[in-house]
Design a protein around this motif. Structure first.
Motif, PDB file in Angstrom:
ATOM      1  N   LYS A 227       2.337  11.156   2.973  1.00 24.70           N
ATOM      2  CA  LYS A 227       3.723  10.655   3.571  1.00 24.70           C
ATOM      3  C   LYS A 227       4.903  10.265   2.758  1.00 24.70           C
ATOM      4  O   LYS A 227       5.649  10.041   3.396  1.00 24.70           O
ATOM      5  CB  LYS A 227       3.223   9.567   4.780  1.00 24.70           C
TER       6      LYS A 227
ATOM      7  N   SER B 146       0.896  -1.351   0.109  1.00 22.79           N
ATOM      8  CA  SER B 146      -0.020  -0.113  -0.036  1.00 22.79           C
ATOM      9  C   SER B 146       0.684   1.282   0.077  1.00 22.79           C
ATOM     10  O   SER B 146       2.271   1.112   0.189  1.00 22.79           O
ATOM     11  CB  SER B 146      -0.966   0.018   1.164  1.00 22.79           C
ATOM     12  N   ARG B 147       0.092   2.392  -0.285  1.00 21.21           N
ATOM     13  CA  ARG B 147       0.925   3.709  -0.379  1.00 21.21           C
ATOM     14  C   ARG B 147       0.182   4.757   0.323  1.00 21.21           C
ATOM     15  O   ARG B 147      -0.810   4.782   0.186  1.00 21.21           O
ATOM     16  CB  ARG B 147       1.185   4.085  -1.692  1.00 21.21           C
ATOM     17  N   ASP B 148       0.922   5.729   0.865  1.00 24.76           N
ATOM     18  CA  ASP B 148       0.457   6.992   1.424  1.00 24.76           C
ATOM     19  C   ASP B 148       1.179   8.181   0.692  1.00 24.76           C
ATOM     20  O   ASP B 148       2.229   8.409   1.080  1.00 24.76           O
ATOM     21  CB  ASP B 148       0.499   6.977   2.967  1.00 24.76           C
ATOM     22  N   ASN B 149       0.483   8.626  -0.283  1.00 21.59           N
ATOM     23  CA  ASN B 149       1.267   9.608  -1.246  1.00 21.59           C
ATOM     24  C   ASN B 149       1.569  10.975  -0.283  1.00 21.59           C
ATOM     25  O   ASN B 149       2.637  11.335  -0.304  1.00 21.59           O
ATOM     26  CB  ASN B 149       0.113  10.303  -2.237  1.00 21.59           C
TER      27      ASN B 149
END
Length: 114
Positions: free
Chosen positions: A73, A68-71
């Motif tokens: 952060k 997954s990713r958190d753009n």
């Protein structure tokens, strides 16, 4: 520059999460993924986001690992569930930027005991 963290020691069937924080905006990354290298073996793909936003997983981790990713952060994660001793390896994050540059994180050790 990539900074990986979150590895450790866990018993089989346990869970761990590793993260990879980038110094730049990951919205400009074409490919973001996780690889691993076990002792005496070649580095192999674990999971990756493709340039089209889809995800690809190694057959050995399908159904157990989630990328997954958190753009906001600038961070990519790998959630690992139902871990097996054969998942023991150093886990590396990799990012291929739109500029053509490819960065690797320093690696984080994941050890699964039986």
């Amino acid at each position: 520059q990539l900074q990986a963290s979150g590895g450790g020691l866990v018993q089989a069937r346990g869970s761990l999460s590793v993260s990879c924080a980038a110094s730049g905006s990951i919205s400009s990354a074409n490919v973001m993924g996780w690889y691993r290298q076990a002792p005496g073996k070649q580095r192999e793909l674990v999971a990756t986001f493709t340039r089209f936003g889809s995800t690809v997983y190694a057959d050995s981790v399908k159904g157990r690992f989630t990328i997954s990713r958190d753009n906001a952060k600038n961070t990519v994660y790998l959630q690992m569930n139902n871990l097996k001793p054969e998942d023991t390896a150093i886990y590396y994050c990799k990012m291929a930027w739109s500029s053509g540059r490819v960065d690797w994180g320093q690696g984080t050790q994941v050890t699964v005991s039986s």
